[in-house]
Design a protein around this motif. Structure first.
Motif, PDB file in Angstrom:
ATOM      1  N   GLN A  74      11.535   6.100   0.016  1.00 59.85           N
ATOM      2  CA  GLN A  74      12.395   5.576   1.067  1.00 59.85           C
ATOM      3  C   GLN A  74      12.834   4.134   0.831  1.00 59.85           C
ATOM      4  N   SER A  75      12.222   3.479  -0.129  1.00 61.42           N
ATOM      5  CA  SER A  75      12.661   2.113  -0.464  1.00 61.42           C
ATOM      6  C   SER A  75      12.228   1.794  -1.888  1.00 61.42           C
ATOM      7  N   THR A  76      12.980   0.913  -2.534  1.00 61.88           N
ATOM      8  CA  THR A  76      12.675   0.521  -3.914  1.00 61.88           C
ATOM      9  C   THR A  76      12.972  -0.956  -4.096  1.00 61.88           C
ATOM     10  N   VAL A  77      12.376  -1.532  -5.119  1.00 61.91           N
ATOM     11  CA  VAL A  77      12.752  -2.884  -5.532  1.00 61.91           C
ATOM     12  C   VAL A  77      12.692  -2.938  -7.048  1.00 61.91           C
ATOM     13  N   SER A  78      13.701  -3.564  -7.629  1.00 60.52           N
ATOM     14  CA  SER A  78      13.781  -3.742  -9.079  1.00 60.52           C
ATOM     15  C   SER A  78      13.629  -5.227  -9.377  1.00 60.52           C
ATOM     16  N   LEU A  79      12.662  -5.554 -10.264  1.00 57.45           N
ATOM     17  CA  LEU A  79      12.350  -6.949 -10.552  1.00 57.45           C
ATOM     18  C   LEU A  79      12.442  -7.206 -12.052  1.00 57.45           C
ATOM     19  N   PRO A  80      13.409  -7.989 -12.507  1.00 61.13           N
ATOM     20  CA  PRO A  80      13.484  -8.318 -13.933  1.00 61.13           C
ATOM     21  C   PRO A  80      12.467  -9.389 -14.302  1.00 61.13           C
ATOM     22  N   VAL A  81      11.939  -9.305 -15.503  1.00 62.39           N
ATOM     23  CA  VAL A  81      11.041 -10.338 -16.034  1.00 62.39           C
ATOM     24  C   VAL A  81      11.774 -11.042 -17.159  1.00 62.39           C
ATOM     25  N   VAL A  82      11.883 -12.347 -17.063  1.00 61.87           N
ATOM     26  CA  VAL A  82      12.668 -13.153 -18.005  1.00 61.87           C
ATOM     27  C   VAL A  82      11.735 -14.034 -18.830  1.00 61.87           C
ATOM     28  N   THR A 141      12.061  -4.700 -17.074  1.00 66.20           N
ATOM     29  CA  THR A 141      12.349  -4.527 -15.656  1.00 66.20           C
ATOM     30  C   THR A 141      11.222  -3.724 -15.021  1.00 66.20           C
ATOM     31  N   ILE A 142      10.754  -4.192 -13.878  1.00 65.55           N
ATOM     32  CA  ILE A 142       9.733  -3.484 -13.113  1.00 65.55           C
ATOM     33  C   ILE A 142      10.411  -2.862 -11.898  1.00 65.55           C
ATOM     34  N   ASP A 143      10.273  -1.550 -11.742  1.00 65.90           N
ATOM     35  CA  ASP A 143      10.806  -0.856 -10.570  1.00 65.90           C
ATOM     36  C   ASP A 143       9.648  -0.298  -9.764  1.00 65.90           C
ATOM     37  N   LEU A 144       9.619  -0.622  -8.468  1.00 63.82           N
ATOM     38  CA  LEU A 144       8.576  -0.134  -7.572  1.00 63.82           C
ATOM     39  C   LEU A 144       9.198   0.775  -6.518  1.00 63.82           C
ATOM     40  N   PRO A 148       0.805  -1.232   0.000  1.00 65.71           N
ATOM     41  CA  PRO A 148       0.000   0.000   0.000  1.00 65.71           C
ATOM     42  C   PRO A 148       0.836   1.279   0.000  1.00 65.71           C
ATOM     43  N   GLU A 149       2.080   1.191   0.463  1.00 62.90           N
ATOM     44  CA  GLU A 149       2.942   2.379   0.497  1.00 62.90           C
ATOM     45  C   GLU A 149       3.550   2.708  -0.856  1.00 62.90           C
ATOM     46  N   CYS A 150       3.278   1.917  -1.872  1.00 68.84           N
ATOM     47  CA  CYS A 150       3.851   2.135  -3.206  1.00 68.84           C
ATOM     48  C   CYS A 150       3.340   3.457  -3.772  1.00 68.84           C
ATOM     49  N   VAL A 151       4.276   4.336  -4.169  1.00 70.20           N
ATOM     50  CA  VAL A 151       3.897   5.670  -4.661  1.00 70.20           C
ATOM     51  C   VAL A 151       4.279   5.885  -6.122  1.00 70.20           C
ATOM     52  N   ALA A 152       5.015   4.948  -6.710  1.00 75.17           N
ATOM     53  CA  ALA A 152       5.409   5.095  -8.119  1.00 75.17           C
ATOM     54  C   ALA A 152       5.878   3.744  -8.629  1.00 75.17           C
ATOM     55  N   LEU A 153       5.806   3.571  -9.930  1.00 70.87           N
ATOM     56  CA  LEU A 153       6.363   2.373 -10.552  1.00 70.87           C
ATOM     57  C   LEU A 153       6.785   2.699 -11.973  1.00 70.87           C
ATOM     58  N   SER A 154       7.782   1.997 -12.422  1.00 75.47           N
ATOM     59  CA  SER A 154       8.279   2.157 -13.787  1.00 75.47           C
ATOM     60  C   SER A 154       8.435   0.787 -14.428  1.00 75.47           C
ATOM     61  N   VAL A 155       8.190   0.745 -15.727  1.00 76.86           N
ATOM     62  CA  VAL A 155       8.460  -0.450 -16.518  1.00 76.86           C
ATOM     63  C   VAL A 155       9.423  -0.053 -17.631  1.00 76.86           C
TER      64      VAL A 155
END
Length: 220
Positions: A103-111, A119-122, A38-45
């Motif tokens: 204040q925190s991020t996670v980068s998730l590659p899709v293969v 790549t999904i960045d949250l 719920p704290e997610c404020v932005a995302l990029s693909v």
């Protein structure tokens, strides 16, 4: 969340079919992300083949204001923490230099078929938003768990890339038109024409786009 204005513009220009509905993909990811975090404020693909980034943010106008008001990075090297391998200290230092509100991020590659395709960045507004949630995100988003990286983009670098996307697409259109003209005029394949354009740019010590503009002007 809303599409960044430049992402809206880029989607109007985007015609490659590797991902048929980019905005639809963004909205699906948004749904999964905000339910899980719920704290997610932005995302990029980021589409890796095209090197294009599209971004959703909680408030595009406020994000633009924060970006323009951000202080330039100091030329001085950051002071090293007392224990160089203390990841907690490094994370705290990074957050001090983070994009406001992140204040925190996670980068998730899709293969797919053994190759990373996007790549999904949250981005979240609290420091531990992704704690114990990455497994669920990986499962929901079809990402590659071993490639997940946390807090690597506290500066919201994908925002800058998303802002550049419309210009990148316009430049690619110029290159594509010049390549097509050159292929037709010299009776070679499109890849061969593009290789010739690249060699011409290197020989003239100009960018590929500059060489394409000259080529288009001559052949049109």
């Amino acid at each position: 969340m809303e599409l960044l204005p430049q992402s809206k513009e880029a989607l109007d220009e985007y015609v490659t079919l590797s991902v048929e509905d980019v905005e639809g993909l963004l909205r699906v990811i948004e749904g999964w992300a905000v339910r899980s975090v719920p704290e997610c404020v932005a995302l990029s693909v980021t589409l890796l083949d095209e090197d294009l980034t599209f971004t959703l943010v909680d408030d595009p106008a406020r994000t633009a204001t924060r970006a323009s008001a951000a202080a330039p990075a100091s030329a001085a090297e950051p002071e090293a923490p007392a224990y160089a391998l203390d990841e907690g200290e490094w994370a705290d230092m990074a957050r001090e230099r983070a994009f406001e509100g992140i204040q925190s991020t996670v980068s998730l590659p899709v293969v797919q078929q053994g190759r990373a395709v996007l790549t999904i960045d949250l981005y979240a507004s609290t420091a531990h938003a992704f704690h114990d949630r990455i497994d669920g995100l990986v499962s929901a988003l079809g990402a590659w768990q071993a490639g997940a990286v946390t807090n690597a983009d506290l500066g919201f670098e994908t925002l800058r890339r998303a802002e550049e996307a419309p210009e990148r697409l316009r430049e690619q259109r110029i290159v594509d038109v010049a390549t097509g003209l050159l292929a037709a005029r010299t009776d070679v394949s499109t890849p061969e024409a593009h290789d010739a354009l690249v060699r011409a740019a290197e020989a003239a010590e100009v960018s590929e786009v500059q060489a394409a503009k000259v080529t288009r002007s001559i052949l049109s």
